[in-house]
Design a protein around this motif. Structure first.
Motif, mmCIF file in Angstrom:
data_model
loop_
_atom_site.group_PDB
_atom_site.id
_atom_site.type_symbol
_atom_site.label_atom_id
_atom_site.label_comp_id
_atom_site.label_asym_id
_atom_site.label_seq_id
_atom_site.Cartn_x
_atom_site.Cartn_y
_atom_site.Cartn_z
ATOM 1 N N GLY A 10 0.844 -1.186 0.000
ATOM 2 C CA GLY A 10 0.000 0.000 0.000
ATOM 3 C C GLY A 10 0.879 1.234 0.000
ATOM 4 N N TYR A 11 0.435 2.280 -0.679
ATOM 5 C CA TYR A 11 1.239 3.492 -0.862
ATOM 6 C C TYR A 11 0.423 4.747 -0.572
ATOM 7 C CZ TYR A 11 3.726 0.112 -3.809
ATOM 8 O OH TYR A 11 4.368 -0.999 -4.287
ATOM 9 N N ILE A 12 1.111 5.762 -0.082
ATOM 10 C CA ILE A 12 0.563 7.115 0.028
ATOM 11 C C ILE A 12 1.592 8.060 -0.575
ATOM 12 C CG2 ILE A 12 -0.831 6.652 2.087
ATOM 13 C CD1 ILE A 12 1.391 8.109 3.729
ATOM 14 N N ARG A 13 1.164 9.273 -0.885
ATOM 15 C CA ARG A 13 2.102 10.292 -1.370
ATOM 16 C C ARG A 13 2.608 11.098 -0.181
ATOM 17 N NH1 ARG A 13 2.731 10.765 -6.737
ATOM 18 N NH2 ARG A 13 0.955 10.434 -8.106
ATOM 19 N N ASP A 14 3.902 11.425 -0.217
ATOM 20 C CA ASP A 14 4.436 12.337 0.786
ATOM 21 C C ASP A 14 4.243 13.775 0.305
ATOM 22 O OD1 ASP A 14 6.516 12.855 -1.038
ATOM 23 O OD2 ASP A 14 7.999 11.691 0.078
ATOM 24 N N ASP A 15 4.719 14.745 1.074
ATOM 25 C CA ASP A 15 4.527 16.154 0.726
ATOM 26 C C ASP A 15 5.205 16.542 -0.581
ATOM 27 O OD1 ASP A 15 2.981 16.554 2.965
ATOM 28 O OD2 ASP A 15 4.642 17.318 4.184
ATOM 29 N N ALA A 16 6.220 15.782 -0.979
ATOM 30 C CA ALA A 16 6.915 16.055 -2.242
ATOM 31 C C ALA A 16 6.247 15.341 -3.425
ATOM 32 C CB ALA A 16 8.383 15.645 -2.128
ATOM 33 N N GLY A 17 5.201 14.562 -3.152
ATOM 34 C CA GLY A 17 4.499 13.860 -4.218
ATOM 35 C C GLY A 17 5.018 12.467 -4.507
ATOM 36 N N LYS A 18 6.008 12.017 -3.738
ATOM 37 C CA LYS A 18 6.612 10.696 -3.947
ATOM 38 C C LYS A 18 5.783 9.633 -3.241
ATOM 39 C CE LYS A 18 11.075 8.397 -3.092
ATOM 40 N NZ LYS A 18 10.760 7.301 -3.914
#
Length: 158
Positions: A142-150
């Motif tokens: 499972g993935y989420i985006r960090d503040d940099a969009g990664k």
């Protein structure tokens, strides 16, 4: 197209985004194995691998590694690092999954569910050793985006 739909479209997680981070994860495992083989600082490479790809600094991470049976779950950065390189003593059963000599990692997604908040991928990945033998492992990430969009991993079950 309205500004709102354009902005949402900009941040939508795509299958290509998931495949890119999967490729990066596999290349990282190979890099760690190669550094170990050459006597380089594989622990530093593994530390960066976990820092860059997992969201331990952003969120709870649900990590159930492939070859863990006594300490099955790794909710901390230290537990994840121990699983990959067994150098910090966080989990006594660890032998260092990433230092086993893997020469390639190939993901085969059975499915990817993605939206503008998160993504989940499930399938098999194949780890190739120095003799060319492949080990097949089932996974769900499972993935989420960090503040940099990664994309960063918040769920790793295999």
């Amino acid at each position: 197209m309205s500004f709102l739909s354009f902005r949402l479209g900009e941040i939508m997680i795509t299958v290509a985004d998931v495949e890119n981070v999967q490729r990066e994860w596999g290349e990282g495992i190979v890099r760690i194995a190669e550094a170990y083989k050459l006597g380089d600082d594989y622990t530093a490479i593994a530390t960066k691998h976990v820092e860059d790809l997992y969201a331990y600094d952003l969120s709870e991470v649900l990590f159930k590694p492939t070859m863990a049976s006594k300490e099955q779950f790794r909710p901390t950065f230290e537990g994840a690092l121990s699983y990959f390189v067994a150098s910090n003593g966080a989990c006594k059963e660890d032998t260092g999954f990433a230092i086993k000599g893997w020469t390639s990692v190939e993901f085969q997604n059975s499915g990817v569910l993605a939206n503008d908040v998160n993504a989940v991928a499930m399938g098999n990945y194949f780890f190739t050793d120095a003799e060319g033998s492949k080990t097949k492992v089932e996974y769900t990430f499972g993935y989420i985006r960090d503040d940099a969009g990664k994309l960063r991993i918040v769920l790793h079950h295999s």
